[in-house]
Design a protein around this motif. Sequence first.
Motif, PDB file in Angstrom:
ATOM      1  N   ARG A 129      42.866 -50.756   9.894  1.00 34.31           N
ATOM      2  CA  ARG A 129      42.750 -49.871   8.665  1.00 34.31           C
ATOM      3  C   ARG A 129      43.811 -50.448   7.612  1.00 34.31           C
ATOM      4  NH1 ARG A 129      42.802 -43.808  10.197  1.00 34.31           N
ATOM      5  NH2 ARG A 129      43.558 -44.888  12.172  1.00 34.31           N
ATOM      6  N   GLY A 130      44.746 -50.992   7.854  1.00 34.52           N
ATOM      7  CA  GLY A 130      45.866 -51.709   7.123  1.00 34.52           C
ATOM      8  C   GLY A 130      45.245 -52.915   6.639  1.00 34.52           C
ATOM      9  N   PHE A 131      44.504 -53.777   7.805  1.00 33.57           N
ATOM     10  CA  PHE A 131      44.026 -55.126   7.175  1.00 33.57           C
ATOM     11  C   PHE A 131      42.643 -54.745   6.344  1.00 33.57           C
ATOM     12  CE2 PHE A 131      42.796 -59.217   7.706  1.00 33.57           C
ATOM     13  CZ  PHE A 131      41.374 -59.449   7.806  1.00 33.57           C
ATOM     14  N   ALA A 132      41.880 -53.596   6.660  1.00 36.04           N
ATOM     15  CA  ALA A 132      40.729 -53.535   5.781  1.00 36.04           C
ATOM     16  C   ALA A 132      41.249 -53.098   4.432  1.00 36.04           C
ATOM     17  CB  ALA A 132      40.054 -52.453   6.253  1.00 36.04           C
ATOM     18  N   LEU A 133      42.404 -52.539   4.245  1.00 33.58           N
ATOM     19  CA  LEU A 133      42.836 -52.076   2.673  1.00 33.58           C
ATOM     20  C   LEU A 133      43.386 -53.404   2.140  1.00 33.58           C
ATOM     21  CD1 LEU A 133      43.580 -50.210   0.649  1.00 33.58           C
ATOM     22  CD2 LEU A 133      45.573 -49.448   2.169  1.00 33.58           C
ATOM     23  N   ALA A 134      44.167 -54.088   3.055  1.00 33.64           N
ATOM     24  CA  ALA A 134      44.647 -55.296   2.418  1.00 33.64           C
ATOM     25  C   ALA A 134      43.716 -56.224   1.951  1.00 33.64           C
ATOM     26  CB  ALA A 134      45.688 -56.111   3.297  1.00 33.64           C
ATOM     27  N   THR A 135      42.552 -56.368   2.555  1.00 36.49           N
ATOM     28  CA  THR A 135      41.218 -57.112   2.227  1.00 36.49           C
ATOM     29  C   THR A 135      40.496 -56.685   1.042  1.00 36.49           C
ATOM     30  OG1 THR A 135      40.878 -57.905   4.461  1.00 36.49           O
ATOM     31  CG2 THR A 135      39.196 -58.164   3.058  1.00 36.49           C
ATOM     32  N   ALA A 136      40.744 -55.428   1.225  1.00 34.01           N
ATOM     33  CA  ALA A 136      39.725 -54.744  -0.174  1.00 34.01           C
ATOM     34  C   ALA A 136      40.472 -54.809  -1.495  1.00 34.01           C
ATOM     35  CB  ALA A 136      39.574 -53.151  -0.103  1.00 34.01           C
ATOM     36  N   ALA A 165      22.070 -60.384 -16.852  1.00 39.23           N
ATOM     37  CA  ALA A 165      23.219 -59.428 -16.866  1.00 39.23           C
ATOM     38  C   ALA A 165      24.539 -59.780 -16.794  1.00 39.23           C
ATOM     39  CB  ALA A 165      22.760 -58.346 -15.530  1.00 39.23           C
ATOM     40  N   ASP A 166      25.640 -59.030 -17.166  1.00 43.57           N
ATOM     41  CA  ASP A 166      27.033 -59.638 -16.931  1.00 43.57           C
ATOM     42  C   ASP A 166      27.442 -58.879 -15.802  1.00 43.57           C
ATOM     43  OD1 ASP A 166      29.536 -60.134 -17.251  1.00 43.57           O
ATOM     44  OD2 ASP A 166      29.678 -59.445 -19.365  1.00 43.57           O
ATOM     45  N   ALA A 167      27.235 -59.439 -14.750  1.00 44.80           N
ATOM     46  CA  ALA A 167      27.803 -58.869 -13.319  1.00 44.80           C
ATOM     47  C   ALA A 167      28.765 -59.633 -12.737  1.00 44.80           C
ATOM     48  CB  ALA A 167      26.476 -59.128 -12.136  1.00 44.80           C
ATOM     49  N   MET A 168      30.039 -58.739 -12.926  1.00 41.92           N
ATOM     50  CA  MET A 168      31.315 -59.073 -12.418  1.00 41.92           C
ATOM     51  C   MET A 168      31.468 -58.924 -10.775  1.00 41.92           C
ATOM     52  SD  MET A 168      32.868 -60.492 -15.037  1.00 41.92           S
ATOM     53  CE  MET A 168      34.479 -60.281 -14.837  1.00 41.92           C
ATOM     54  N   ALA A 169      32.154 -59.436 -10.109  1.00 41.02           N
ATOM     55  CA  ALA A 169      32.132 -59.452  -8.623  1.00 41.02           C
ATOM     56  C   ALA A 169      32.230 -57.928  -8.131  1.00 41.02           C
ATOM     57  CB  ALA A 169      33.328 -60.459  -8.188  1.00 41.02           C
ATOM     58  N   LYS A 170      33.135 -57.165  -8.756  1.00 44.06           N
ATOM     59  CA  LYS A 170      33.352 -55.903  -8.379  1.00 44.06           C
ATOM     60  C   LYS A 170      32.155 -55.113  -8.435  1.00 44.06           C
ATOM     61  CE  LYS A 170      36.532 -52.317  -9.618  1.00 44.06           C
ATOM     62  NZ  LYS A 170      37.634 -51.737 -10.594  1.00 44.06           N
ATOM     63  N   THR A 171      31.285 -55.076  -9.719  1.00 42.08           N
ATOM     64  CA  THR A 171      30.037 -54.616  -9.792  1.00 42.08           C
ATOM     65  C   THR A 171      29.010 -54.952  -8.758  1.00 42.08           C
ATOM     66  OG1 THR A 171      30.406 -54.535 -12.151  1.00 42.08           O
ATOM     67  CG2 THR A 171      28.126 -54.219 -11.491  1.00 42.08           C
ATOM     68  N   VAL A 172      28.989 -56.394  -8.424  1.00 43.70           N
ATOM     69  CA  VAL A 172      28.233 -56.798  -7.288  1.00 43.70           C
ATOM     70  C   VAL A 172      28.626 -56.107  -6.248  1.00 43.70           C
ATOM     71  CG1 VAL A 172      27.230 -58.853  -6.023  1.00 43.70           C
ATOM     72  CG2 VAL A 172      27.527 -58.934  -8.510  1.00 43.70           C
ATOM     73  N   ALA A 173      29.940 -56.078  -5.811  1.00 45.10           N
ATOM     74  CA  ALA A 173      30.324 -55.569  -4.533  1.00 45.10           C
ATOM     75  C   ALA A 173      30.112 -54.115  -4.447  1.00 45.10           C
ATOM     76  CB  ALA A 173      32.045 -55.659  -4.184  1.00 45.10           C
ATOM     77  N   LYS A 174      30.054 -53.197  -5.400  1.00 44.19           N
ATOM     78  CA  LYS A 174      29.740 -52.052  -5.452  1.00 44.19           C
ATOM     79  C   LYS A 174      28.245 -51.807  -5.108  1.00 44.19           C
ATOM     80  CE  LYS A 174      30.014 -47.612  -8.113  1.00 44.19           C
ATOM     81  NZ  LYS A 174      29.125 -47.107  -7.376  1.00 44.19           N
ATOM     82  N   LYS A 203      25.476 -60.183   0.108  1.00 36.68           N
ATOM     83  CA  LYS A 203      26.206 -59.247   1.067  1.00 36.68           C
ATOM     84  C   LYS A 203      27.634 -59.572   0.789  1.00 36.68           C
ATOM     85  CE  LYS A 203      22.843 -60.108   4.493  1.00 36.68           C
ATOM     86  NZ  LYS A 203      22.499 -60.564   5.831  1.00 36.68           N
ATOM     87  N   GLU A 204      28.749 -58.796   1.268  1.00 39.92           N
ATOM     88  CA  GLU A 204      30.218 -58.784   1.019  1.00 39.92           C
ATOM     89  C   GLU A 204      30.840 -58.870   2.393  1.00 39.92           C
ATOM     90  OE1 GLU A 204      34.112 -57.559   0.903  1.00 39.92           O
ATOM     91  OE2 GLU A 204      32.766 -56.164   1.491  1.00 39.92           O
ATOM     92  N   SER A 205      31.674 -59.705   2.752  1.00 34.11           N
ATOM     93  CA  SER A 205      32.320 -59.564   4.081  1.00 34.11           C
ATOM     94  C   SER A 205      33.681 -60.296   3.812  1.00 34.11           C
ATOM     95  CB  SER A 205      31.613 -60.650   4.991  1.00 34.11           C
ATOM     96  OG  SER A 205      32.047 -60.710   6.293  1.00 34.11           O
ATOM     97  N   MET A 206      34.604 -59.408   4.210  1.00 38.07           N
ATOM     98  CA  MET A 206      35.914 -59.889   4.201  1.00 38.07           C
ATOM     99  C   MET A 206      36.605 -60.376   2.801  1.00 38.07           C
ATOM    100  SD  MET A 206      37.072 -60.325   7.680  1.00 38.07           S
ATOM    101  CE  MET A 206      38.652 -61.308   7.351  1.00 38.07           C
ATOM    102  N   GLY A 207      36.111 -59.534   1.797  1.00 36.42           N
ATOM    103  CA  GLY A 207      36.212 -59.704   0.478  1.00 36.42           C
ATOM    104  C   GLY A 207      35.663 -60.953  -0.348  1.00 36.42           C
ATOM    105  N   LYS A 208      34.746 -61.327   0.311  1.00 37.58           N
ATOM    106  CA  LYS A 208      33.902 -62.776  -0.193  1.00 37.58           C
ATOM    107  C   LYS A 208      32.417 -62.172  -0.341  1.00 37.58           C
ATOM    108  CE  LYS A 208      37.281 -65.897  -0.040  1.00 37.58           C
ATOM    109  NZ  LYS A 208      37.687 -66.365  -1.222  1.00 37.58           N
ATOM    110  N   ILE A 209      31.988 -62.730  -1.398  1.00 35.66           N
ATOM    111  CA  ILE A 209      30.465 -62.391  -1.617  1.00 35.66           C
ATOM    112  C   ILE A 209      29.536 -63.557  -1.099  1.00 35.66           C
ATOM    113  CG2 ILE A 209      28.740 -62.025  -3.294  1.00 35.66           C
ATOM    114  CD1 ILE A 209      30.660 -60.190  -4.690  1.00 35.66           C
ATOM    115  N   THR A 210      28.605 -63.296  -0.505  1.00 33.42           N
ATOM    116  CA  THR A 210      27.568 -64.536  -0.196  1.00 33.42           C
ATOM    117  C   THR A 210      26.040 -64.201  -0.733  1.00 33.42           C
ATOM    118  OG1 THR A 210      26.680 -63.243   2.081  1.00 33.42           O
ATOM    119  CG2 THR A 210      28.632 -64.766   2.043  1.00 33.42           C
ATOM    120  N   LEU A 211      25.556 -65.228  -1.024  1.00 32.87           N
ATOM    121  CA  LEU A 211      24.046 -64.981  -1.716  1.00 32.87           C
ATOM    122  C   LEU A 211      23.073 -65.728  -0.707  1.00 32.87           C
ATOM    123  CD1 LEU A 211      25.161 -65.741  -5.191  1.00 32.87           C
ATOM    124  CD2 LEU A 211      24.407 -63.473  -4.289  1.00 32.87           C
ATOM    125  N   THR A 212      21.952 -65.021  -0.331  1.00 31.58           N
ATOM    126  CA  THR A 212      20.995 -65.871   0.828  1.00 31.58           C
ATOM    127  C   THR A 212      19.885 -66.002  -0.312  1.00 31.58           C
ATOM    128  OG1 THR A 212      22.014 -64.748   2.522  1.00 31.58           O
ATOM    129  CG2 THR A 212      19.565 -65.679   2.914  1.00 31.58           C
TER     130      THR A 212
END
Length: 184
Positions: A7-14, A112-121, A143-152
């Motif tokens: 949980r601590g790791f997940a919070l730190a990553t977020a 659109a003006d899509a900031m990373a926080k918006t995309v992650a949400k 998709k989002e994994s470990m605080g990083k966004i990927t696009l397929t």
Amino acid sequence: MIKSVLRGFALATALSAVAFAAAKNPEVGGAPMFATKNIIENAVNSKDHTTLVAAVKAAGLVSTLEGKGPFTVFAPTNEAFAALPKGTVETLLKPENKATLTKVLTCHVVAADAMAKTVAKMIKDDGGEHDIKTVGGCVLKAKESMGKITLTDENGGVSHVTIADVKQSNGVIHVVDKVLLPKM
């Protein structure tokens, strides 16, 4: 104990993702990016995006990306273009291939003006994957994994956002490490 550590790791990553997303306009390609300049005015100064700028010019998209917007551009680096099969970039830059080049490039642009926080949400709200429709008619799977966004892309190619939230006067740039290709 393990659950607590996880949980601590997940919070730190977020928190890292939020801090990264909130960072001021970083340098891209050795050049400062200014929120008061448009996408083209900033991109021409990035030594990492000379191929992208040449392609945008060849496709006749300069005036569009200098326009009001808002635009979100997933901007492939020179290395991303160099990773395409040998001769691909040269072929795309030929005048007779302008329509194909335009299709490839507009599959990197969202109206659109899509900031990373918006995309992650949006990814979270959609259960871990969000469809992003581009102005070129492509559908990218975010998709989002470990605080990083990927696009397929539509062919299964996966691109990672390496620098997020480079704010522009007419939108935002997210630097990506792979060229996103449409289904042809």
